[in-house]
Scaffold this motif. Structure first.
Motif, PDB file in Angstrom:
ATOM      1  N   PRO A 260      35.975 -18.454 -25.146  1.00  0.00           N
ATOM      2  CA  PRO A 260      36.196 -17.716 -23.903  1.00  0.00           C
ATOM      3  C   PRO A 260      37.678 -17.620 -23.596  1.00  0.00           C
TER       4      PRO A 260
ATOM      5  N   HIS B 247      36.690 -15.824 -30.584  1.00  0.00           N
ATOM      6  CA  HIS B 247      35.356 -16.330 -30.257  1.00  0.00           C
ATOM      7  C   HIS B 247      35.324 -17.069 -28.935  1.00  0.00           C
TER       8      HIS B 247
ATOM      9  N   ASP C  40      37.123  -4.285 -21.578  1.00  0.00           N
ATOM     10  CA  ASP C  40      36.412  -5.558 -21.497  1.00  0.00           C
ATOM     11  C   ASP C  40      34.918  -5.271 -21.417  1.00  0.00           C
ATOM     12  N   LYS C  41      34.151  -5.846 -22.347  1.00  0.00           N
ATOM     13  CA  LYS C  41      32.702  -5.633 -22.392  1.00  0.00           C
ATOM     14  C   LYS C  41      31.936  -6.712 -21.647  1.00  0.00           C
ATOM     15  N   GLY C  42      32.636  -7.497 -20.855  1.00  0.00           N
ATOM     16  CA  GLY C  42      31.968  -8.519 -20.083  1.00  0.00           C
ATOM     17  C   GLY C  42      32.233  -9.934 -20.568  1.00  0.00           C
ATOM     18  N   ASP C  43      32.999 -10.085 -21.668  1.00  0.00           N
ATOM     19  CA  ASP C  43      33.261 -11.429 -22.191  1.00  0.00           C
ATOM     20  C   ASP C  43      34.675 -11.906 -21.858  1.00  0.00           C
TER      21      ASP C  43
ATOM     22  N   ARG D 104      28.905 -15.715 -33.492  1.00  0.00           N
ATOM     23  CA  ARG D 104      30.128 -15.210 -32.846  1.00  0.00           C
ATOM     24  C   ARG D 104      29.864 -13.823 -32.301  1.00  0.00           C
ATOM     25  N   GLU D 105      30.455 -13.531 -31.190  1.00  0.00           N
ATOM     26  CA  GLU D 105      30.350 -12.191 -30.636  1.00  0.00           C
ATOM     27  C   GLU D 105      31.724 -11.738 -30.173  1.00  0.00           C
ATOM     28  N   SER D 106      32.034 -10.488 -30.520  1.00  0.00           N
ATOM     29  CA  SER D 106      33.276  -9.887 -30.064  1.00  0.00           C
ATOM     30  C   SER D 106      33.059  -9.348 -28.659  1.00  0.00           C
ATOM     31  N   PRO D 107      34.103  -8.850 -28.008  1.00  0.00           N
ATOM     32  CA  PRO D 107      33.919  -8.343 -26.646  1.00  0.00           C
ATOM     33  C   PRO D 107      32.874  -7.274 -26.523  1.00  0.00           C
TER      34      PRO D 107
ATOM     35  N   TRP E 139      37.653 -10.339 -22.633  1.00  0.00           N
ATOM     36  CA  TRP E 139      38.696  -9.935 -23.584  1.00  0.00           C
ATOM     37  C   TRP E 139      38.873  -8.430 -23.552  1.00  0.00           C
TER      38      TRP E 139
ATOM     39  N   GLY F  11      30.026  -7.235 -28.111  1.00  0.00           N
ATOM     40  CA  GLY F  11      28.720  -7.757 -28.465  1.00  0.00           C
ATOM     41  C   GLY F  11      28.487  -7.893 -29.942  1.00  0.00           C
TER      42      GLY F  11
END
Length: 612
Positions: A340, A338, A578-581, A510-513, A583, A515
């Motif tokens: 960063p 969760h 990596d989806k932008g978060d 909570r958001e995973s990589p 990870w 979304g």
């Protein structure tokens, strides 16, 4: 009524009038030519319009054309294409029957007019020449008469003069006689020329000019008739295509009348029906009893190995709030990090790598609040879709709802049966060819087709095995589709409520990589789904495919749930970008996978993965 008699003296005006008639004809030709260009342009625009709105092949638009309204629209587009074709026919017929014919006729008309007026000018020149001859003869006769008269007067004067010799008088007399004879000759010539001119003039004005003007009149009348016939053809060309255009319009009307709103509504049901039952009633949660509340909140973490499950979960529930999520994806959803990602270390030495800070403990919220948030939060559905990005769906379409799965399986069975039929047709054709070769060896070698026949037999056998496999899955799905009892519905609804509440209590905020929602760090113990048929449904889920490799730049100790520890320089597989978060999801082997900070690894994606 003849131009030769009525307009005998209007040669110049007739010449201007006939030229005007030719100009009118050329103007009409230009009008028809522009009309044909308009028809062609209109037809082209209609065809482009029809093509613009035609469904593209192998696109989502083709699926939309199973509805009666869209099929009617497609029929309208096709008819508009035919409608445009009729305007092209109009243009072609007008060009060939009017423009081309009149253009040739104008050239012939100009040549004929030139010839007639050339004859008229020639006749006028001839009569003018005769007139000039007559005038010359007249002047000569007049001159000779005057000369004879002067000679006579001179003779008489000489004869009366007594001082003049007889010889001079005789000479004057002979001169007078000569002049009289010349005058008589000029008179005769003038008389002859005059008679000839009168004859020529009579022929000119009563024979030659009337004939020429009559031909010019006939030419002009033919021009008028021809332009009238062209105008009739102009209308007839349009009239000929009216029945076909009417048929096009009738087909459009027929297509519009074929629209069936009830059928379209049924198609919507077939397209989107999931086959799940609506959830049953939710049991009352009595918060005045702490023990009951504790059991309710921890119901999702019961171990399957205990062999103890609540009686209310005895029904064959599918967990309807998670219809599209496989088991390993669901567990990944609950264990993704969760907080960063930590920043990369300042130095490259392994000792300088800091571990990511633990996320702060969060206080649990009431189960009913978690359940309501799960039911009303829109990003949940997006979460389900994002979990499917790991790779293609399973072969048995088990990731789809029952009804949609049944349709896909049935479609697959039909496609396989068509393939089998094609292979059998080829086999039959080759068998007949082999029989012909056996009977007539000179036509070919019968053994040359044996290899292909063996291949076809193997292909047919493989396709039949595929059909049996998909028919088995189809029979399994069709066996589950009938309506369940009210008790099963209540059990399913209760399981859905508890399963959703437990998952939501771990996934809130909570958001995973990619979304999707992931678990809280305060949940230190591994959460496990109750041992129901929902787990058995996804036990054989295949792992996510790898999309590349990566090299660890620094050492990372994954102490949080959902992360994985890596050593500096270690090579691993990438299964999710990596989806932008910050990870990246990686895998060491079949049993070890998790998230690492993107800045800690150097990723090498496969070319196919980049293209996709």
């Amino acid at each position: 009524m003849s131009w030769g008699t009525e307009l005998w003296d209007q040669f110049d005006n007739l010449e201007k009038h006939t030229q005007w008639g030719i100009d009118v004809l050329e103007k009409y030709i230009k009008f028809v030519k522009e009309r044909t260009e308009i028809e062609l342009s209109y037809a082209k625009q209609l065809r482009n319009l029809s093509k613009k709105y035609q469904p593209k092949k192998n696109s989502k638009e083709e699926e939309e054309y199973r509805y009666t309204s869209t099929r009617a629209f497609l029929a309208t587009l096709n008819e508009m294409n035919d409608y445009a074709g009729q305007h092209e026919v109009i243009s072609e017929n007008m060009t060939s029957l009017i423009t081309g014919e009149l253009t040739r006729y104008v050239q012939e008309l100009k040549q004929e007019r030139k010839s007639h007026f050339h004859d008229g000018r020639k006749a006028q020149q001839h009569i003018e020449t005769c007139w000039k001859q007559l005038e010359a003869s007249k002047r000569r006769f007049e001159r000779d008469c005057k000369e004879a008269d002067r000679a006579q007067q001179y003779f008489e004067k000489m004869d009366a003069d007594i001082n003049v010799t007889k010889a001079d008088v005789e000479k004057a007399r002979q001169q007078a006689q000569l002049r009289h004879q010349m005058a008589e000759d000029s008179k005769a010539e003038y008389s002859s020329t005059l008679q000839k001119f009168n004859s020529e003039q009579h022929d000119h004005y009563y024979t030659h000019i009337p004939n020429i003007f009559q031909k010019i009149q006939e030419m002009e009348e033919r021009r008028i008739v021809r332009i009238g016939e062209s105008m009739k053809t102009f209308a007839e060309v349009d009239r000929q295509v009216i029945p076909i255009i009417g048929k096009c319009l009738d087909e459009i009307t027929k297509a519009a009348e074929s629209i069936d709103h009830k059928n379209d509504s049924q198609l919507v049901i077939e397209a989107f029906k999931s086959g799940f039952e609506p959830p049953g009633d939710i049991d009352f949660e009595d918060f005045t009893q702490p023990m009951k509340r504790t059991v309710s909140e921890s119901s999702l973490s019961n171990s399957r190995g205990d062999g103890k499950s609540e009686p209310k979960f005895g029904g064959k529930s599918k967990g309807k709030l998670w219809p599209f999520i496989k088991k390993n994806k669901l567990m990944s959803l609950l264990t993704s990090p969760h907080q960063p990602p930590p920043p990369p270390p300042a130095s490259a030495s392994p000792s300088a790598v800091p571990n990511g800070p633990q996320s702060p403990k969060q206080q649990k919220e009431p189960l009913s609040h978690r359940f309501n948030e799960f039911m009303t939060s829109k990003p949940k559905i997006h979460c389900f879709r994002s979990l499917k990005r790991g790779g293609a769906g399973p072969e048995d379409f088990s990731n789809l709802p029952p009804e949609q799965r049944r349709k896909k399986l049935q479609q697959k069975v039909d496609e396989l049966n068509k393939d089998i039929q094609k292979e059998m047709d080829q086999r039959d054709a080759l068998t007949k060819m082999k029989d012909v070769y056996i009977k007539n060896p000179q036509m070919g070698d019968a053994a040359s087709v044996d290899h292909r026949l063996a291949e076809l037999g193997q292909n047919i056998e493989k396709l039949r095995l595929e059909v049996q496999k998909f028919e088995g899955w189809l029979a399994e799905v069709e066996g589950r589709l009938p309506m369940r009892t009210e008790q099963a519905r209540r059990q399913s609804g209760l399981y859905e409520a508890q399963n959703t509440s437990a998952v939501n209590s771990c996934a809130q905020d909570r958001e995973s990589p990619d979304g999707s929602y992931t678990e809280e760090q305060s949940q230190e113990t591994e959460m496990k789904v109750p041992a129901t048929d929902f787990d058995d449904e996804f036990d054989d889920e295949e792992p996510l495919p790898t999309i590349g490799t990566c090299k660890a730049l620094y050492t990372f100790e994954g102490q949080n749930e959902g992360t994985i520890s890596v050593a500096e320089g270690e090579m691993l597989y990438v299964i999710e970008e990596d989806k932008g978060d910050g990870w990246t999801r990686i895998r060491r082997n079949e049993d070890e996978e998790g998230y690492v900070p993107t800045s800690y690894v150097e990723v090498y994606l496969d070319k196919n993965a980049k293209d996709s």
